[in-house]
Design a protein around this motif. Structure first.
Motif, PDB file in Angstrom:
ATOM      1  N   ASP A   1       0.840  -1.205   0.000  1.00  0.00           N
ATOM      2  CA  ASP A   1       0.000   0.000   0.000  1.00  0.00           C
ATOM      3  C   ASP A   1       0.871   1.249   0.000  1.00  0.00           C
ATOM      4  OD1 ASP A   1      -2.355  -1.464   0.003  1.00  0.00           O
ATOM      5  OD2 ASP A   1      -2.600  -1.373   2.188  1.00  0.00           O
ATOM      6  N   TYR A   2       1.932   1.208   0.786  1.00  0.00           N
ATOM      7  CA  TYR A   2       2.863   2.345   0.841  1.00  0.00           C
ATOM      8  C   TYR A   2       3.521   2.561  -0.525  1.00  0.00           C
ATOM      9  CZ  TYR A   2       6.861   5.200   2.254  1.00  0.00           C
ATOM     10  OH  TYR A   2       7.797   6.212   2.359  1.00  0.00           O
ATOM     11  N   VAL A   3       3.972   1.472  -1.149  1.00  0.00           N
ATOM     12  CA  VAL A   3       4.613   1.585  -2.459  1.00  0.00           C
ATOM     13  C   VAL A   3       3.647   2.192  -3.474  1.00  0.00           C
ATOM     14  CG1 VAL A   3       5.580   0.258  -4.382  1.00  0.00           C
ATOM     15  CG2 VAL A   3       6.236  -0.294  -2.032  1.00  0.00           C
ATOM     16  N   LYS A   4       2.409   1.726  -3.479  1.00  0.00           N
ATOM     17  CA  LYS A   4       1.429   2.265  -4.418  1.00  0.00           C
ATOM     18  C   LYS A   4       1.165   3.741  -4.150  1.00  0.00           C
ATOM     19  CE  LYS A   4      -3.224   1.511  -6.250  1.00  0.00           C
ATOM     20  NZ  LYS A   4      -4.441   0.675  -6.184  1.00  0.00           N
ATOM     21  N   ASP A   5       1.076   4.123  -2.883  1.00  0.00           N
ATOM     22  CA  ASP A   5       0.808   5.516  -2.527  1.00  0.00           C
ATOM     23  C   ASP A   5       1.980   6.433  -2.850  1.00  0.00           C
ATOM     24  OD1 ASP A   5      -1.696   4.854  -1.610  1.00  0.00           O
ATOM     25  OD2 ASP A   5      -1.140   4.834   0.504  1.00  0.00           O
ATOM     26  N   HIS A   6       3.164   5.870  -3.048  1.00  0.00           N
ATOM     27  CA  HIS A   6       4.360   6.672  -3.321  1.00  0.00           C
ATOM     28  C   HIS A   6       4.903   6.386  -4.717  1.00  0.00           C
ATOM     29  CE1 HIS A   6       4.036   6.979   1.059  1.00  0.00           C
ATOM     30  NE2 HIS A   6       4.778   8.069   0.964  1.00  0.00           N
ATOM     31  N   SER A   7       4.000   6.216  -5.667  1.00  0.00           N
ATOM     32  CA  SER A   7       4.408   5.945  -7.042  1.00  0.00           C
ATOM     33  C   SER A   7       5.105   7.139  -7.689  1.00  0.00           C
ATOM     34  CB  SER A   7       3.203   5.526  -7.895  1.00  0.00           C
ATOM     35  OG  SER A   7       2.214   6.538  -7.893  1.00  0.00           O
ATOM     36  N   ASP A   8       4.988   8.306  -7.069  1.00  0.00           N
ATOM     37  CA  ASP A   8       5.708   9.465  -7.591  1.00  0.00           C
ATOM     38  C   ASP A   8       7.206   9.351  -7.348  1.00  0.00           C
ATOM     39  OD1 ASP A   8       5.186   9.632  -4.847  1.00  0.00           O
ATOM     40  OD2 ASP A   8       5.317  11.826  -4.829  1.00  0.00           O
ATOM     41  N   SER A   9       7.602   8.656  -6.292  1.00  0.00           N
ATOM     42  CA  SER A   9       9.023   8.514  -5.974  1.00  0.00           C
ATOM     43  C   SER A   9       9.543   7.097  -6.173  1.00  0.00           C
ATOM     44  CB  SER A   9       9.290   8.953  -4.524  1.00  0.00           C
ATOM     45  OG  SER A   9       8.537   8.169  -3.605  1.00  0.00           O
ATOM     46  N   ILE A  10       8.696   6.102  -5.993  1.00  0.00           N
ATOM     47  CA  ILE A  10       9.102   4.706  -6.182  1.00  0.00           C
ATOM     48  C   ILE A  10       8.640   4.260  -7.565  1.00  0.00           C
ATOM     49  CG2 ILE A  10       8.860   2.328  -5.373  1.00  0.00           C
ATOM     50  CD1 ILE A  10       8.309   3.458  -2.582  1.00  0.00           C
ATOM     51  N   LYS A  11       9.597   3.875  -8.400  1.00  0.00           N
ATOM     52  CA  LYS A  11       9.271   3.503  -9.779  1.00  0.00           C
ATOM     53  C   LYS A  11       9.461   2.013 -10.066  1.00  0.00           C
ATOM     54  CE  LYS A  11       8.405   7.787 -10.739  1.00  0.00           C
ATOM     55  NZ  LYS A  11       6.988   8.229 -10.910  1.00  0.00           N
ATOM     56  N   VAL A  12      10.315   1.353  -9.284  1.00  0.00           N
ATOM     57  CA  VAL A  12      10.548  -0.082  -9.433  1.00  0.00           C
ATOM     58  C   VAL A  12      10.561  -0.693  -8.041  1.00  0.00           C
ATOM     59  CG1 VAL A  12      12.149  -1.884 -10.186  1.00  0.00           C
ATOM     60  CG2 VAL A  12      11.882   0.186 -11.564  1.00  0.00           C
ATOM     61  N   LEU A  13       9.920  -1.850  -7.886  1.00  0.00           N
ATOM     62  CA  LEU A  13       9.920  -2.565  -6.617  1.00  0.00           C
ATOM     63  C   LEU A  13      10.627  -3.896  -6.790  1.00  0.00           C
ATOM     64  CD1 LEU A  13       8.934  -2.934  -3.651  1.00  0.00           C
ATOM     65  CD2 LEU A  13       6.938  -4.106  -4.616  1.00  0.00           C
ATOM     66  N   VAL A  14      11.576  -4.168  -5.888  1.00  0.00           N
ATOM     67  CA  VAL A  14      12.268  -5.446  -5.828  1.00  0.00           C
ATOM     68  C   VAL A  14      11.782  -6.193  -4.586  1.00  0.00           C
ATOM     69  CG1 VAL A  14      14.509  -6.600  -5.616  1.00  0.00           C
ATOM     70  CG2 VAL A  14      14.295  -4.505  -6.991  1.00  0.00           C
ATOM     71  N   VAL A  15      11.457  -7.464  -4.742  1.00  0.00           N
ATOM     72  CA  VAL A  15      11.012  -8.297  -3.622  1.00  0.00           C
ATOM     73  C   VAL A  15      12.054  -9.387  -3.405  1.00  0.00           C
ATOM     74  CG1 VAL A  15       9.198  -9.778  -2.706  1.00  0.00           C
ATOM     75  CG2 VAL A  15       8.598  -7.862  -4.206  1.00  0.00           C
ATOM     76  N   THR A  16      12.523  -9.550  -2.157  1.00  0.00           N
ATOM     77  CA  THR A  16      13.526 -10.562  -1.862  1.00  0.00           C
ATOM     78  C   THR A  16      13.339 -11.075  -0.444  1.00  0.00           C
ATOM     79  OG1 THR A  16      15.892 -11.076  -2.091  1.00  0.00           O
ATOM     80  CG2 THR A  16      15.319  -8.984  -1.007  1.00  0.00           C
ATOM     81  N   GLY A  17      14.202 -12.005  -0.037  1.00  0.00           N
ATOM     82  CA  GLY A  17      14.128 -12.575   1.296  1.00  0.00           C
ATOM     83  C   GLY A  17      15.389 -12.290   2.085  1.00  0.00           C
ATOM     84  N   ALA A  18      15.256 -12.196   3.405  1.00  0.00           N
ATOM     85  CA  ALA A  18      16.394 -11.941   4.273  1.00  0.00           C
ATOM     86  C   ALA A  18      17.235 -13.202   4.438  1.00  0.00           C
ATOM     87  CB  ALA A  18      15.912 -11.443   5.631  1.00  0.00           C
TER      88      ALA A  18
END
Length: 265
Positions: free
Chosen positions: A45-62
């Protein structure tokens, strides 16, 4: 607006238009329980709400062992059918948020990617895997079927026959086989995984990001439509890009033999 307070099971870090969402339960091989799925949803939800600054999302594991080794069996062991349905719905809600993000998403698969983990990776736009990563849908070995989208998303990636084989046998495949059958788009050595993903993200960021988002939308929404309907939909989206400043800049830069500087408008 969403926020990132009180997220105990995931991390979200931003750096120059790229956000990295890390499933952060390394002691449990990043197994997915209800709380983790809720945290993933909040972060998305945060990523979607900040689409003006976040353009690519990477998903990984610790950690070094697992991307996500599956759903948390310790939580599922004593569940009844109603509780299992609620957990499945929770996962579908979070994974649906990934698919519906306007931003481009990349799964950086750093280790075991099993069950709910493969279902999570399959929700992303593309997948880059460590050469040591392992993939599988082992649910039948526990007496259940995939419940976080595996019967559907895996089938769309590898085809009906291969999906049935992987699900019915419950066996794991390595990164080379995952690349061969279409689960992975690229393989990298473990130490090069994140730099490889960052290079892909950097290449995407150089392009017209409205066009990237619209292309993703057309592919996802039209893939299962009859061809003539899908072509009409593509034509509509293509025409809409000509109303953007990015189109004017991109074509002007081409004619002027310079690199485009897209305003993303």
């Amino acid at each position: 607006m969403s926020d990132l307070t009180n997220l105990d099971n995931v991390l979200l870090e931003e750096n120059e238009s790229v956000a990295v969402l890390t499933i952060n339960r390394p002691k449990s091989m990043n197994a997915l329980n209800s709380a983790t799925l809720i945290d993933i949803g909040k972060a998305l939800d945060y990523v979607k709400d900040h689409s003006d600054s976040i353009k690519v999302l990477v998903v990984t594991g610790a950690g070094e062992k697992a991307f996500v080794a599956g759903a948390d069996i310790s939580q599922m062991h004593d569940m009844n059918s109603l509780e299992a349905a609620e957990l499945s719905k929770l996962a579908h809600e979070s994974y649906g948020k990934i698919e519906n993000l306007p931003q481009f998403t990349i799964a950086a698969v750093n280790g075991y990617c099993l069950g709910g983990g493969l279902e999570l990776a399959s929700s992303c736009d593309m997948r880059v895997g460590s050469s040591k990563a392992k993939f599988g849908q082992p649910e039948v070995t526990l007496g259940i079927v995939p419940g976080f989208g595996g019967t559907q998303r895996l089938t769309r990636l590898v085809g009906r026959g291969k999906a049935k084989e992987m699900i019915a046998t419950g066996t794991m495949i390595d990164a080379t086989e995952a690349f061969r059958v279409g689960i992975l788009e690229e393989i990298a050595e473990p130490e090069d995984l994140m730099s490889t993903v960052q290079k892909i993200a950097s290449t995407i960021l150089k392009n017209g990001l409205i066009a990237v988002s619209m292309a993703k939308y057309v592919i996802d929404r039209a893939a299962d439509l009859p061809l003539d309907t899908a072509i009409d939909f593509e034509t509509q989206m293509w025409a809409q890009t000509f109303a953007t400043e990015d189109q004017k800049e991109g074509m002007a830069a081409f004619l002027e033999k310079r690199h485009a500087k897209f305003p993303n408008k």
